[in-house]
Write an enzyme that holds these catalytic residues in place. Structure first.
Site, PDB file in Angstrom:
ATOM      1  N   GLY A  58       5.547 -11.795 -39.938  1.00  0.00           N
ATOM      2  CA  GLY A  58       6.659 -10.715 -39.921  1.00  0.00           C
ATOM      3  C   GLY A  58       7.722 -11.123 -40.962  1.00  0.00           C
TER       4      GLY A  58
ATOM      5  N   PRO B 229       1.156 -15.223 -41.818  1.00  0.00           N
ATOM      6  CA  PRO B 229       2.130 -14.421 -42.729  1.00  0.00           C
ATOM      7  C   PRO B 229       1.102 -13.200 -43.375  1.00  0.00           C
ATOM      8  CG  PRO B 229       1.875 -16.512 -43.584  1.00  0.00           C
ATOM      9  CD  PRO B 229       1.351 -17.016 -42.326  1.00  0.00           C
ATOM     10  N   GLY B 230       1.421 -12.225 -43.543  1.00  0.00           N
ATOM     11  CA  GLY B 230       0.849 -11.165 -44.402  1.00  0.00           C
ATOM     12  C   GLY B 230       1.286 -10.897 -45.526  1.00  0.00           C
TER      13      GLY B 230
ATOM     14  N   CYS C 280      -3.596  17.515 -49.850  1.00  0.00           N
ATOM     15  CA  CYS C 280      -3.337  18.854 -49.447  1.00  0.00           C
ATOM     16  C   CYS C 280      -2.615  18.844 -48.002  1.00  0.00           C
ATOM     17  CB  CYS C 280      -4.528  20.147 -48.990  1.00  0.00           C
ATOM     18  SG  CYS C 280      -5.215  20.416 -50.595  1.00  0.00           S
TER      19      CYS C 280
HETATM   20  N1  LLP Z   1       0.022 -11.572 -36.750  1.00  0.00           N
HETATM   21  C1  LLP Z   1      -0.033 -10.393 -35.884  1.00  0.00           C
HETATM   22  C2  LLP Z   1      -0.403 -10.656 -34.715  1.00  0.00           C
HETATM   23  C3  LLP Z   1       0.252  -9.101 -36.532  1.00  0.00           C
HETATM   24  O1  LLP Z   1       0.074  -8.177 -35.639  1.00  0.00           O
HETATM   25  C4  LLP Z   1       0.756  -8.976 -37.853  1.00  0.00           C
HETATM   26  C5  LLP Z   1       0.894  -7.659 -38.407  1.00  0.00           C
HETATM   27  C6  LLP Z   1       0.948 -10.142 -38.514  1.00  0.00           C
HETATM   28  C7  LLP Z   1       0.545 -11.289 -38.134  1.00  0.00           C
HETATM   29  C8  LLP Z   1       1.318 -10.124 -40.012  1.00  0.00           C
HETATM   30  O2  LLP Z   1       2.609  -9.743 -40.302  1.00  0.00           O
HETATM   31  P1  LLP Z   1       3.137  -9.727 -41.705  1.00  0.00           P
HETATM   32  O3  LLP Z   1       3.765 -11.112 -41.900  1.00  0.00           O
HETATM   33  O4  LLP Z   1       2.436  -8.765 -42.352  1.00  0.00           O
HETATM   34  O5  LLP Z   1       4.518  -8.935 -41.292  1.00  0.00           O
HETATM   35  N2  LLP Z   1       1.128  -1.457 -41.448  1.00  0.00           N
HETATM   36  C9  LLP Z   1       2.453  -1.844 -41.459  1.00  0.00           C
HETATM   37  C10 LLP Z   1       2.375  -3.417 -40.830  1.00  0.00           C
HETATM   38  C11 LLP Z   1       1.629  -3.640 -39.522  1.00  0.00           C
HETATM   39  C12 LLP Z   1       1.725  -4.873 -39.051  1.00  0.00           C
HETATM   40  C13 LLP Z   1       0.904  -5.208 -38.116  1.00  0.00           C
HETATM   41  N3  LLP Z   1       0.873  -6.416 -37.583  1.00  0.00           N
HETATM   42  C14 LLP Z   1       3.085  -1.552 -42.535  1.00  0.00           C
HETATM   43  O6  LLP Z   1       2.653  -1.254 -43.672  1.00  0.00           O
HETATM   44  O7  LLP Z   1       4.446  -1.778 -42.779  1.00  0.00           O
END
Ligand code: LLP
Length: 427
Positions: free
Chosen positions: A239, A276-277, A353
């Site tokens: 997040g 983290p992603g 489109c």
């Molecule tokens: N852990 C879980 C259980 C999650 O569902 C997620 C993201 C993460 C970790 C990683 O979160 P991050 O660190 O990346 O915020 N497609 C959307 C984002 C969807 C996130 C879904 N879950 C966008 O493009 O903003």
């Protein structure tokens, strides 16, 4: 550190000029920086100092096997949400025991695959799933290590589509119901209770939602201990936000300190895991695209300038799906041609489109047909969300490492577009 910088008026990925990538691999192409990915991962890792912790990179953010392999080489763990992601991590050389498997809808075959591969933990999102995991583990003669993903009902103050920790979300188990589910889990022969997990949302730009969620999780851990259930790890999900435009997200140091301070205040010394992603890969990538045409449409006294580019919403869905902002920059701002360009405001649109096929609105750019542009902050949730809508082959992906350029995914071919399809026999 910045992955993309201007050098002699030309945008570079590390030491490689983006025009040379466009020349070699065509456009649209996603370009990533290896050094930046490593830098971000290490930044988070270092922020924990010697506090016991695990980093499980959220594979969904960018699942190219080269990205996963770079992280596996750093010793990263992985957070996965599907059998496909598990397959990718294993192919990329990830350590199965450092994988946590999240997701609300794990099928029996997903669970079998996970247990047979030796994943470290399954994050459980419902009582029904707990029962299914216990029964699959029993059939396989294995013990499944689990955490319950609880819903701390904290508002992360982010886009509603990416808020997951509210009581009304489909994710997780309500924190108030968790004690009962833990007691059930604890009574199951093929389940080993290991942790508590939560994930409250994505692109969070303040620290308080994280410490609030952690406080609520610690309340639960204490209640569980009173009932003889001893939690071994706290998984606080992902997040951490990044800068797309003017956001001021917390530094990794501030983010980790918010967690460690909360733990200290509450006298908790349990190991922590995070998922983290976006923080790791978001600003490690751009979508490199070429301007096909410029045109101006006039309606009454309103004129609109369009920059029509070769990348569309099928390649990068975030602007049309979430009204997300990605900076758009001319790549060769100082080239001979560009010195004659006039600055105008453009709707930057793609070939798809759909009226929603807008990558950026009202953008000041000095560009002409044939110029390259970079759509920034496109390392996370970008290629992974691409589709073949309008029968557009998915883009190539390239990773730069110093002055070397590696093609990490070839552009899809026309033949691949119809792979697996067939016509009916003739009547
Ligand atoms: N852990 C879980 C259980 C999650 O569902 C997620 C993201 C993460 C970790 C990683 O979160 P991050 O660190 O990346 O915020 N497609 C959307 C984002 C969807 C996130 C879904 N879950 C966008 O493009 O903003």
């Amino acid at each position: 550190m910045q992955a993309f910088t201007f050098n002699d008026g030309v945008m570079h990925a590390e030491s490689v000029p983006l025009p040379s990538i466009a020349e070699e691999f065509g456009t649209p192409t996603y370009v990533y920086s290896r050094a930046f990915i490593e830098h971000q991962w290490r930044n988070l890792d270092d922020a924990f100092g010697d506090y016991p912790h695990d980093i499980h990179y959220a594979v969904k953010a960018n699942s190219n096997i080269a990205v996963l392999n770079v992280l596996a080489q750093l010793g990263s763990g992985f957070d996965i949400v599907s059998a496909g992601e598990l397959y990718r991590v294993l192919q990329a050389g990830g350590d199965a025991s450092k994988i946590v498997f999240s997701g609300v809808a794990k099928s029996r075959s997903d669970i079998e695959y996970a247990l047979n591969s030796g994943v470290g933990s399954l994050n459980i999102e419902s009582t029904a799933e707990l029962k299914r995991i216990n029964s699959v583990a029993l059939e396989l003669g294995k013990t499944a290590r689990i955490a319950l993903r609880v819903n701390p009902d904290v508002d992360p103050q982010t886009h509603p589509y990416i808020s997951t920790g509210l009581a009304t979300a489909k994710f997780g188990i309500s924190i108030d119901a968790a004690l009962e589910v833990y007691q059930l889990a604890n009574s199951m022969a093929n389940i080993q209770v290991h942790g508590v997990a939560c994930h409250i949302g994505s692109q969070i730009t303040t620290t308080s939602p994280f410490s609030d969620a952690l406080d609520r999780v610690i309340d639960l851990v204490e209640r569980l201990a009173e009932h003889g259930i001893h939690i071994k790890q706290l998984d606080l999900g992902g997040g951490l936000g990044i800068r797309y435009a003017n956001e001021q997200p917390p530094t990794p140091q501030a983010y980790v300190a918010a967690m460690l301070d909360t733990l200290k205040k509450r006298g908790i010394t349990l190991p922590v895991a995070i998922e983290p992603g976006r923080y790791i890969v978001g600003n490690a990538g751009v979508l490199l695209s070429r301007v096909e045409y410029l045109k101006t449409n006039t309606a009454g006294d309103k004129t609109t300038n369009f920059a029509i580019i070769d990348a569309g919403m099928n390649d990068l869905m975030r602007p049309s799906l979430y009204q997300a902002h990605h900076n758009i920059t001319a790549v060769d701002a100082n080239s001979e041609a560009s010195s004659s360009r006039l600055l105008s405001h453009y709707e930057v649109v793609g070939p798809v489109c759909e009226s929603a096929d807008v990558l950026g609105s009202n953008r000041a750019l000095a560009i002409g047909a044939g110029d390259l542009i970079a759509i920034e902050s496109a390392g996370a949730y970008s290629f992974v969300m691409a589709s073949n809508y309008n029968s557009r082959p998915r883009t190539a992906e390239v990773m730069v490492d110093g002055d070397c350029t590696h093609l990490i995914r070839a552009r899809e071919t026309m033949a691949q577009l119809i792979e697996g399809e067939s016509t009916l026999p003739s009547k």
